[in-house]
Write a protein that holds these residues in place. Structure first.
Motif, mmCIF file in Angstrom:
data_model
loop_
_atom_site.group_PDB
_atom_site.id
_atom_site.type_symbol
_atom_site.label_atom_id
_atom_site.label_comp_id
_atom_site.label_asym_id
_atom_site.label_seq_id
_atom_site.Cartn_x
_atom_site.Cartn_y
_atom_site.Cartn_z
ATOM 1 N N MET A 416 18.719 -22.989 -6.096
ATOM 2 C CA MET A 416 17.401 -22.356 -6.174
ATOM 3 C C MET A 416 17.191 -21.349 -5.042
ATOM 4 O O MET A 416 16.534 -20.325 -5.227
ATOM 5 C CB MET A 416 16.300 -23.413 -6.149
ATOM 6 N N ASN A 417 17.750 -21.646 -3.852
ATOM 7 C CA ASN A 417 17.664 -20.674 -2.758
ATOM 8 C C ASN A 417 18.345 -19.371 -3.155
ATOM 9 O O ASN A 417 17.823 -18.273 -2.913
ATOM 10 C CB ASN A 417 18.320 -21.229 -1.493
ATOM 11 N N ALA A 418 19.530 -19.504 -3.766
ATOM 12 C CA ALA A 418 20.260 -18.313 -4.202
ATOM 13 C C ALA A 418 19.482 -17.552 -5.254
ATOM 14 O O ALA A 418 19.336 -16.320 -5.187
ATOM 15 C CB ALA A 418 21.633 -18.714 -4.748
ATOM 16 N N LEU A 419 18.937 -18.271 -6.232
ATOM 17 C CA LEU A 419 18.195 -17.630 -7.322
ATOM 18 C C LEU A 419 16.922 -16.971 -6.806
ATOM 19 O O LEU A 419 16.564 -15.852 -7.216
ATOM 20 C CB LEU A 419 17.858 -18.681 -8.384
ATOM 21 N N SER A 420 16.233 -17.631 -5.892
ATOM 22 C CA SER A 420 14.992 -17.087 -5.346
ATOM 23 C C SER A 420 15.240 -15.808 -4.557
ATOM 24 O O SER A 420 14.463 -14.856 -4.622
ATOM 25 C CB SER A 420 14.306 -18.126 -4.451
ATOM 26 N N ILE A 421 16.341 -15.790 -3.797
ATOM 27 C CA ILE A 421 16.665 -14.596 -3.015
ATOM 28 C C ILE A 421 17.056 -13.438 -3.932
ATOM 29 O O ILE A 421 16.692 -12.285 -3.690
ATOM 30 C CB ILE A 421 17.774 -14.918 -2.001
#
Length: 482
Positions: A416-421
């Motif tokens: 989710m961190n990757a997707l959010s960024i």
């Protein structure tokens, strides 16, 4: 004799006057202090709870984050939070949280709806069962139902064979507010047509919570990637893309598009065209399945279930700060040959890792002829032209529910961190649930026995000895001649 009696009487009257003065002064001071306390209490009672209560819980259960404050303080529309609760059955934590939202902004109003009085009220918002202390967040013609079961979460912890409980009230409410006031939500376009794996339940739920609209699409009937796509997701393909699709994805990322890929080794065949996206940036894909020989770098006595080193990056920083471990099962190795700084390694193996060329036909975890030497990258971030970006994970099972549970949610946080960024960090999507599980201190039997002796034996004897010493000292001083 009369003079002596008069002197004693005078001294007695003088002592009485002094005692009366002292008593009157004490009474006056007591009354003054009581009056001050009454005034302070009256003043404190009219202050908001935020000004009179301090949260000392370890997880800040009774506090709200700066992310929520940013979302709420920027409101320009009126939002109503309906609290569906029976009389005298209000949850104290939810009540405290709702009060904080209401105090933060004049645009937020909390309205109680007793289901005994309004039995059909919730029917206009949901067809689900509505437990007590559920919520409905509404703004104009948009609304979102938040079940009590979505506020207090229970998740099985596979590593400890127990259930972890957490409170997600703030995350759920702030996400709902962000949803009902947003006119446009980011679009996550999910590629299909190559036997892609269905999104895991926890990943899908988190995407919905973070207000990303998911749209499935195929490049087989498109001339290019839709312009409306804020990010393209390729999730666990079991067959390769075509050369034409590869060209369209290349054009998309070099034109500023965002791409996230989870693709692991296949049982049969190779993802040659898909992996050629990485080869354009001097990242070489190694055939086979990565195996660790370092016992500290794999889990469950399975050398192919990797515990990679997490390197510092914008994506991994929250995990490093919280000392989380990610679990990377059945992964393919990458060799980064890039020297321009375009490629950033996110997860890596140890120096002693190697890739079993036999793939799914592994018969031994020992290194054999033909196996490729490590170390390998297991996840990379690639900066493309015009602010385009690719985040690539070499395991299709990274976000699987089981492995996410084994990692205590670290795998999901990483994804989710990757997707959010990639999509663009929004304040509402960075709020995580707060743990309600107790963490016990485990000590050895010998340490426990020592603590018992100190607490039950030593401390009482020390205090008893100090008391005896003080009494004897006072008596000695009283018996000393003046």
């Amino acid at each position: 004799m009369k003079r002596l009696f008069f002197k004693i009487k005078t001294e007695s009257m003088s002592h009485n006057r002094i005692a009366l003065k002292g008593g009157s002064y004490s009474l006056l001071m007591t009354g003054t202090v009581l009056a001050i306390l009454v005034v302070v209490n009256i003043f404190a009672s009219v202050l908001p709870a935020a000004a009179t209560q301090y949260d000392i819980s370890s997880t800040k259960l009774y506090s709200i984050t700066s992310n929520t404050k940013v979302v709420v303080n920027s409101l320009k529309k009126d939002v109503t939070i309906y609290w569906i609760v029976q009389a005298d059955k209000e949850d104290d934590v939810i009540e405290n949280l709702l009060a904080k939202y209401e105090n933060l902004s004049d645009h937020i109003k909390v309205v109680k709806k007793n289901p005994d009085v309004y039995p059909t009220f919730a029917d206009q918002y949901t067809s689900e069962e509505v437990p007590n202390n559920s919520l409905v967040v509404e703004c104009s013609d948009r609304n979102r139902f938040i079940s009590y079961n979505d506020i207090y979460l229970t998740e099985e912890n596979m590593s400890s064979y127990s259930a972890d409980q957490s409170f997600d009230g703030e995350g759920a409410i702030t996400s709902a507010i962000d949803y009902v006031v947003s006119e446009e939500l980011p679009g996550l376009y999910i590629l299909e047509g190559h036997g892609e794996t269905e999104l895991s339940s926890v990943f899908k739920e988190q995407i919905e919570k973070e207000n990303m609209e998911t749209i499935t699409f195929s490049l087989l009937n498109e001339d290019n990637v839709p312009k409306e796509a804020d990010c393209v997701l390729i999730y666990g393909p079991t067959s390769d893309i075509s050369a034409e699709e590869k060209d369209m994805l290349t054009e998309y990322v070099t034109g500023g598009g965002k791409l996230m890929v989870l693709a692991g080794p296949l049982k049969e065949g190779k993802l040659k065209n898909l992996y050629s996206l990485l080869e354009d940036y001097n990242v070489e894909v190694t055939d086979g399945i990565v195996v660790e020989s370092d016992r500290e770098r794999y889990a469950f006595q399975a050398p192919y279930v990797l515990l990679p080193e997490i390197l510092s990056s914008e994506i991994t920083k929250p995990l490093i700060e919280e000392n989380y471990y990610t679990i990377m099962p059945i992964a393919q190795g990458l060799k980064v040959r890039d020297t321009s700084g375009t490629v950033t390694e996110i997860l890596t193996t140890s120096e002693t890792a190697f890739s079993k060329i036999a793939g799914y036909d592994i018969s031994s975890y020992e290194k054999e002829d033909g196996d490729a030497d490590g170390p390998f990258a297991l996840a990379v971030s690639v900066d493309c032209q015009n602010e385009g970006q690719i985040v690539w994970f070499t395991s299709s099972n990274l976000l699987d529910d089981m492995y996410n549970s084994y990692s205590s949610g670290a795998n999901l946080d990483l994804g989710m961190n990757a997707l959010s960024i990639l999509i663009g960090e929004r304040e509402a999507v960075a709020i995580r649930s707060k743990s309600l599980s107790y963490h016990y201190l485990a000590i050895s039997e010998s340490t426990a026995s020592l603590l018992k002796i100190i607490m039950i034996g030593v401390f009482p004897l020390v205090f008893l000895g100090a008391g005896v010493y003080m009494i004897i000292s006072r008596r000695r001083r009283q018996n000393e001649p003046v």
